[in-house]
Design a protein around this motif. Structure first.
Motif, PDB file in Angstrom:
ATOM      1  N   HIS A  80       5.826 -29.911  33.487  1.00  0.00           N
ATOM      2  CA  HIS A  80       7.255 -30.057  33.177  1.00  0.00           C
ATOM      3  C   HIS A  80       7.879 -28.724  32.742  1.00  0.00           C
ATOM      4  O   HIS A  80       8.257 -28.520  31.593  1.00  0.00           O
ATOM      5  CB  HIS A  80       7.503 -31.121  32.112  1.00  0.00           C
ATOM      6  CG  HIS A  80       8.937 -31.555  32.072  1.00  0.00           C
ATOM      7  ND1 HIS A  80       9.370 -32.681  32.703  1.00  0.00           N
ATOM      8  CD2 HIS A  80      10.034 -30.999  31.498  1.00  0.00           C
ATOM      9  CE1 HIS A  80      10.677 -32.809  32.508  1.00  0.00           C
ATOM     10  NE2 HIS A  80      11.097 -31.788  31.786  1.00  0.00           N
ATOM     11  N   MET A  81       8.007 -27.834  33.738  1.00  0.00           N
ATOM     12  CA  MET A  81       8.586 -26.511  33.474  1.00  0.00           C
ATOM     13  C   MET A  81      10.064 -26.638  33.139  1.00  0.00           C
ATOM     14  O   MET A  81      10.830 -27.234  33.877  1.00  0.00           O
ATOM     15  CB  MET A  81       8.413 -25.618  34.708  1.00  0.00           C
ATOM     16  CG  MET A  81       8.862 -24.210  34.480  1.00  0.00           C
ATOM     17  SD  MET A  81       8.669 -23.140  35.925  1.00  0.00           S
ATOM     18  CE  MET A  81       7.587 -23.998  37.001  1.00  0.00           C
ATOM     19  N   ASN A  82      10.449 -26.085  32.011  1.00  0.00           N
ATOM     20  CA  ASN A  82      11.845 -26.111  31.585  1.00  0.00           C
ATOM     21  C   ASN A  82      12.543 -24.773  31.726  1.00  0.00           C
ATOM     22  O   ASN A  82      13.756 -24.725  31.886  1.00  0.00           O
ATOM     23  CB  ASN A  82      11.963 -26.561  30.128  1.00  0.00           C
ATOM     24  CG  ASN A  82      11.832 -28.045  29.982  1.00  0.00           C
ATOM     25  OD1 ASN A  82      12.236 -28.805  30.843  1.00  0.00           O
ATOM     26  ND2 ASN A  82      11.246 -28.475  28.883  1.00  0.00           N
ATOM     27  N   ALA A  83      11.809 -23.667  31.630  1.00  0.00           N
ATOM     28  CA  ALA A  83      12.465 -22.361  31.640  1.00  0.00           C
ATOM     29  C   ALA A  83      11.578 -21.305  32.268  1.00  0.00           C
ATOM     30  O   ALA A  83      10.351 -21.383  32.205  1.00  0.00           O
ATOM     31  CB  ALA A  83      12.841 -21.945  30.219  1.00  0.00           C
ATOM     32  N   ILE A  84      12.248 -20.308  32.866  1.00  0.00           N
ATOM     33  CA  ILE A  84      11.591 -19.144  33.460  1.00  0.00           C
ATOM     34  C   ILE A  84      12.222 -17.908  32.833  1.00  0.00           C
ATOM     35  O   ILE A  84      13.440 -17.859  32.646  1.00  0.00           O
ATOM     36  CB  ILE A  84      11.859 -19.057  34.979  1.00  0.00           C
ATOM     37  CG1 ILE A  84      11.446 -20.311  35.714  1.00  0.00           C
ATOM     38  CG2 ILE A  84      11.182 -17.832  35.578  1.00  0.00           C
ATOM     39  CD1 ILE A  84      11.905 -20.323  37.160  1.00  0.00           C
ATOM     40  N   TRP A  85      11.393 -16.925  32.555  1.00  0.00           N
ATOM     41  CA  TRP A  85      11.910 -15.613  32.156  1.00  0.00           C
ATOM     42  C   TRP A  85      11.075 -14.562  32.849  1.00  0.00           C
ATOM     43  O   TRP A  85       9.895 -14.775  33.122  1.00  0.00           O
ATOM     44  CB  TRP A  85      11.871 -15.430  30.640  1.00  0.00           C
ATOM     45  CG  TRP A  85      12.643 -14.218  30.229  1.00  0.00           C
ATOM     46  CD1 TRP A  85      12.153 -13.046  29.731  1.00  0.00           C
ATOM     47  CD2 TRP A  85      14.062 -14.045  30.328  1.00  0.00           C
ATOM     48  NE1 TRP A  85      13.180 -12.164  29.505  1.00  0.00           N
ATOM     49  CE2 TRP A  85      14.370 -12.750  29.877  1.00  0.00           C
ATOM     50  CE3 TRP A  85      15.103 -14.860  30.773  1.00  0.00           C
ATOM     51  CZ2 TRP A  85      15.658 -12.249  29.846  1.00  0.00           C
ATOM     52  CZ3 TRP A  85      16.388 -14.367  30.734  1.00  0.00           C
ATOM     53  CH2 TRP A  85      16.662 -13.082  30.273  1.00  0.00           C
ATOM     54  N   TYR A  86      11.682 -13.430  33.138  1.00  0.00           N
ATOM     55  CA  TYR A  86      10.989 -12.324  33.790  1.00  0.00           C
ATOM     56  C   TYR A  86      10.794 -11.192  32.791  1.00  0.00           C
ATOM     57  O   TYR A  86      11.743 -10.789  32.116  1.00  0.00           O
ATOM     58  CB  TYR A  86      11.800 -11.830  34.988  1.00  0.00           C
ATOM     59  CG  TYR A  86      11.215 -10.605  35.647  1.00  0.00           C
ATOM     60  CD1 TYR A  86      10.086 -10.717  36.460  1.00  0.00           C
ATOM     61  CD2 TYR A  86      11.759  -9.355  35.431  1.00  0.00           C
ATOM     62  CE1 TYR A  86       9.533  -9.594  37.039  1.00  0.00           C
ATOM     63  CE2 TYR A  86      11.207  -8.222  36.018  1.00  0.00           C
ATOM     64  CZ  TYR A  86      10.094  -8.350  36.822  1.00  0.00           C
ATOM     65  OH  TYR A  86       9.542  -7.243  37.395  1.00  0.00           O
ATOM     66  N   SER A  87       9.561 -10.672  32.704  1.00  0.00           N
ATOM     67  CA  SER A  87       9.261  -9.548  31.820  1.00  0.00           C
ATOM     68  C   SER A  87       9.281  -8.252  32.630  1.00  0.00           C
ATOM     69  O   SER A  87       8.455  -8.067  33.524  1.00  0.00           O
ATOM     70  CB  SER A  87       7.889  -9.731  31.177  1.00  0.00           C
ATOM     71  OG  SER A  87       7.535  -8.561  30.465  1.00  0.00           O
ATOM     72  N   ASP A  91       6.048  -6.834  34.855  1.00  0.00           N
ATOM     73  CA  ASP A  91       6.303  -7.599  36.087  1.00  0.00           C
ATOM     74  C   ASP A  91       5.618  -8.968  36.042  1.00  0.00           C
ATOM     75  O   ASP A  91       4.891  -9.347  36.950  1.00  0.00           O
ATOM     76  CB  ASP A  91       5.833  -6.805  37.307  1.00  0.00           C
ATOM     77  CG  ASP A  91       6.243  -7.456  38.621  1.00  0.00           C
ATOM     78  OD1 ASP A  91       7.354  -8.019  38.694  1.00  0.00           O
ATOM     79  OD2 ASP A  91       5.442  -7.428  39.582  1.00  0.00           O
ATOM     80  N   SER A  92       5.845  -9.695  34.966  1.00  0.00           N
ATOM     81  CA  SER A  92       5.241 -11.019  34.838  1.00  0.00           C
ATOM     82  C   SER A  92       6.324 -12.076  34.624  1.00  0.00           C
ATOM     83  O   SER A  92       7.466 -11.765  34.313  1.00  0.00           O
ATOM     84  CB  SER A  92       4.247 -11.043  33.673  1.00  0.00           C
ATOM     85  OG  SER A  92       4.918 -10.828  32.457  1.00  0.00           O
ATOM     86  N   LEU A  93       5.925 -13.326  34.806  1.00  0.00           N
ATOM     87  CA  LEU A  93       6.809 -14.457  34.561  1.00  0.00           C
ATOM     88  C   LEU A  93       6.373 -15.129  33.268  1.00  0.00           C
ATOM     89  O   LEU A  93       5.181 -15.293  33.015  1.00  0.00           O
ATOM     90  CB  LEU A  93       6.725 -15.474  35.698  1.00  0.00           C
ATOM     91  CG  LEU A  93       6.875 -14.959  37.116  1.00  0.00           C
ATOM     92  CD1 LEU A  93       6.789 -16.122  38.096  1.00  0.00           C
ATOM     93  CD2 LEU A  93       8.156 -14.204  37.283  1.00  0.00           C
ATOM     94  N   ILE A  94       7.332 -15.536  32.476  1.00  0.00           N
ATOM     95  CA  ILE A  94       7.058 -16.299  31.268  1.00  0.00           C
ATOM     96  C   ILE A  94       7.680 -17.670  31.484  1.00  0.00           C
ATOM     97  O   ILE A  94       8.875 -17.785  31.774  1.00  0.00           O
ATOM     98  CB  ILE A  94       7.617 -15.592  30.020  1.00  0.00           C
ATOM     99  CG1 ILE A  94       6.953 -14.212  29.906  1.00  0.00           C
ATOM    100  CG2 ILE A  94       7.389 -16.435  28.775  1.00  0.00           C
ATOM    101  CD1 ILE A  94       7.568 -13.309  28.888  1.00  0.00           C
ATOM    102  N   LEU A  95       6.856 -18.709  31.381  1.00  0.00           N
ATOM    103  CA  LEU A  95       7.272 -20.070  31.716  1.00  0.00           C
ATOM    104  C   LEU A  95       7.018 -20.987  30.539  1.00  0.00           C
ATOM    105  O   LEU A  95       5.990 -20.877  29.870  1.00  0.00           O
ATOM    106  CB  LEU A  95       6.466 -20.583  32.921  1.00  0.00           C
ATOM    107  CG  LEU A  95       6.343 -19.652  34.126  1.00  0.00           C
ATOM    108  CD1 LEU A  95       5.333 -20.197  35.122  1.00  0.00           C
ATOM    109  CD2 LEU A  95       7.694 -19.459  34.773  1.00  0.00           C
ATOM    110  N   SER A  96       7.935 -21.907  30.304  1.00  0.00           N
ATOM    111  CA  SER A  96       7.686 -22.909  29.266  1.00  0.00           C
ATOM    112  C   SER A  96       7.337 -24.227  29.939  1.00  0.00           C
ATOM    113  O   SER A  96       7.958 -24.621  30.920  1.00  0.00           O
ATOM    114  CB  SER A  96       8.900 -23.088  28.354  1.00  0.00           C
ATOM    115  OG  SER A  96       9.945 -23.739  29.029  1.00  0.00           O
ATOM    116  N   GLY A  97       6.318 -24.874  29.398  1.00  0.00           N
ATOM    117  CA  GLY A  97       5.876 -26.166  29.905  1.00  0.00           C
ATOM    118  C   GLY A  97       5.909 -27.200  28.803  1.00  0.00           C
ATOM    119  O   GLY A  97       5.048 -27.194  27.919  1.00  0.00           O
TER     120      GLY A  97
END
Length: 109
Positions: A80-87, A91-97
């Motif tokens: 249940h991914m709610n948000a994406i952020w880019y670092s 060059d990585s993705l930060i995802l909230s589940g």
């Protein structure tokens, strides 16, 4: 929604949910459901701003144990991914589940 629609992209095989962000290169990262699989809210795609095509995909089922569910009785919605952020720094993705009680960091390549 106020404003003027500037562009629209058809993501064949996917449908958008919850979040999308613009990358430094102008492309768009989108939290999506893949339409041909039994799980939901566990994919990210990168859409080319110029062509509208999907140029990269992240399938979280390949990275994490989908049987580990914390906040849901629905095994289809294991992450249940709610948000994406880019670092920018690495060059990585930060995802909230939500159903994992987690914020995760995934390689951008």
């Amino acid at each position: 929604m106020l404003g003027k629609e500037i562009n629209r992209w058809d993501m064949k095989g996917f449908w958008h949910h919850h979040d999308s962000i613009e990358l430094p290169n102008g492309n768009i990262l989108v939290a999506v459901n893949r339409q041909d699989i039994p799980t939901i809210e566990d994919h990210v795609v990168e859409i080319s701003r110029t062509t509208g095509s999907v140029i990269r995909k992240w399938d979280l089922r390949q990275l994490f144990d989908i049987s580990r569910i914390q906040n849901s009785k629905n095994p289809r919605d294991w992450f249940h991914m709610n948000a994406i952020w880019y670092s920018f720094t690495d060059d990585s993705l930060i995802l909230s589940g939500r159903n994992q009680n987690a914020v995760i960091k995934v390689s951008g390549d």
